[in-house]
Design an enzyme around this catalytic site. Sequence first.
Site, PDB file in Angstrom:
ATOM      1  N   ASP A 342      39.034  43.008  47.135  1.00 26.82           N
ATOM      2  CA  ASP A 342      38.523  44.173  46.839  1.00 26.82           C
ATOM      3  C   ASP A 342      37.681  44.463  45.733  1.00 26.82           C
ATOM      4  O   ASP A 342      38.201  44.095  44.625  1.00 26.82           O
ATOM      5  CB  ASP A 342      39.698  45.180  46.996  1.00 26.82           C
ATOM      6  CG  ASP A 342      39.291  46.548  46.966  1.00 26.82           C
ATOM      7  OD1 ASP A 342      38.625  47.139  47.897  1.00 26.82           O
ATOM      8  OD2 ASP A 342      39.531  47.235  46.111  1.00 26.82           O
ATOM      9  N   ASP A 574      44.490  45.899  45.539  1.00 28.34           N
ATOM     10  CA  ASP A 574      45.504  46.659  44.574  1.00 28.34           C
ATOM     11  C   ASP A 574      46.785  46.909  45.287  1.00 28.34           C
ATOM     12  O   ASP A 574      47.635  47.388  44.558  1.00 28.34           O
ATOM     13  CB  ASP A 574      44.814  48.102  44.388  1.00 28.34           C
ATOM     14  CG  ASP A 574      44.522  48.620  45.404  1.00 28.34           C
ATOM     15  OD1 ASP A 574      45.263  48.628  46.770  1.00 28.34           O
ATOM     16  OD2 ASP A 574      43.834  50.095  45.299  1.00 28.34           O
TER      17      ASP A 574
END
Length: 702
Positions: A342, A574
């Site tokens: 990400d 995350d």
Amino acid sequence: MHEGHEQMFRRRFFVSTLLSLPVLLYSPTLQEWLGFSVPAFPGSEWVNPVFAVVVFAYGGVPFLRMAGPEVRDRSPGMMTLISMAISVAFVYSLATVVFPAQSAFFWELVTLIDIMLLGHWIEMRSVRRASSAVDELAKLMPDTAERITDDGDTEEVPVSELSEGDLVLVRPGASVPADGVVEEGDSDVEESMITGESKPVSKEPGDEVIGGTVNGDGSLRVRVGATGEETTLAGIMRLVEEAQQSKSETQVLADRAAGWLFYVAVGAAAVTAVAWTAAVSFNATIIERAVTVLVIACPHALGLAIPLVVAINTSLAARNGMLVRDRIAMEEARNLDAIVFDKTGTLTEGEHGVVGVATVDGVDEDDALRLAAAVEGDSEHMIARAIREAAAERDLSVPDATGFEAIKGRGVRATVDVSGFPGGSSDSADGDSEVYVGGPNLLTQLDSEIPPHLRRFADEAGQNAQTVVYLVRGGERSESSDEASGEAASRGGELVAAFAMADVIREESYRVVDALHDLGIEVAMLTGDSQDVADAVADELGIDTVFAEVLPENKDEKVRELQDRGKLVGMVGDGVNDAPALTRADVGIAIGSGTDVAVQSADVILVKNNPMDVVRLVKLSEASYRKMQENIVWAAGYNVFAIPLAAGVLAPLGILLSPAVGALLMSLSTVIVAVNAQLLRRVDLSISEFPDRTRDRPETST
């Protein structure tokens, strides 16, 4: 649990070893080998059987108990084979007392039990030490806290009585009693036990602190955000417990191999008895041969081959800031073909700043900025913080906003008083209007046209690897729901401004991409940003595959795309917004500090917010698997050669493995496996140096 088992096996090992000494001293075989003798006395012929019975009852019976579940489930494994070996040796040796035979197995029996107890003691100690660092965390949590009352005084209360929202005083040198946010004070906090960060971390108002960490020289007032089972420490403890209960594929294979070995040993013993009976007719020697096969098949080295490596692997991972929830995933990390990152907060710092503003004719930059800041007033997103900070730096007066609502994957909206907004019109008589802030996906939902000069602004920002968010005013609210987002939609909004946001690439990201390429792993990037921004970041880092303008609910589809190409995929995110993709990936890796370590969607959690640990994870996985394979070779190799020799395959050539030599080989195999596992501690997890590719990059590039 592991500590209790460790003490039990330790105690039984020392007692059994002490009781084994008379058996060894009065063993005719050892006396002959080593050329010594001990004085005989009346009844000395009973020394071996009596002490062997005591050792078997005290040190051997626990293994028989542990074999019970395997027998009841009709799934023989490690404990079944160990129990069979010591039981056969015990019964046969006692039989030789009544029916004298060429040799008894008394000294082999006691040493076999001693070695097994030692091995299990080592295993339990290794597993216990693997989680000792986390156990120390729990000890750091204080028993009491100083809670600040409404009148400003302090009261000492048990930590268990703290509630979310309480304000506590953390004095210099004291431990933080719970997770929370600093409201007042400045200090350095020691967090190495949790994050692995060697230097104390500076804390000021607004910063998060973790329960169990140690305050430095300053005084802090902390607003409690999580207590009990919701704290970071509790999350870490759960993760370690899950890791200890899970088994790797290689460990499962070792357990299965022990089951196969049970049938092989029984079959080999039966074949040995039949073959020798056919060759020389049945006698006591044939029983001795069959018993030797069963005793030598004891798989203790095989039983230690994987658990010891796994225990050391878990310890090394925790020491390097990696918490392993699923050992199978940890083992699979060595086979990854592609790793998807990400972008925001993983490859980049995740701290945006407004670096450019463009507006339509008749709209001032300050007016657009204060209107956007009003809409973003209740949002905690990094872009929202950047817009509010930009408005504060310009000392702008921000109007009030009501009805704040987040539009998943697209942006936010709120109702703002635009009566004083230049050239603005409102949707109601009191001057209120619906205002939106968001990225390209928001414009698609609102069917908003981008004026040419704002499109040029966005294109230039994309070329500079900057993210662009738009300010849209007005629009007709629809009664229907947007199926993709689950939010009510609007149409026909007026695009009035665009903001360019810069997000700096982490220095470590350059080395991570180079190191993964060096390991032969493809690197992909996943982001909700525009294609131009994503391409600019990918070009700068050398990333192979880019997925841009991806909504959170669609991230897992991109992981599946790579899997459909036949790739084993790891996902690094995350751990919150990326949960579906982390779950979809073959190896889900959550990166981040603080409460993110308790994310349940990932297989491995990197406590330190450092993408470099992804490379260390792959290297540790490779090294651990290599040690597992080596240990299985040592453990299984012993049985491959020892069982046929014990059965007498080479007897026509005068080569016949005696029970004593077989026991010696088994002991040597166990020692080799244990020592080889310890060598894993020397694995080099450092990252190779690569040419500095950050030297010529623009200061504001992302």
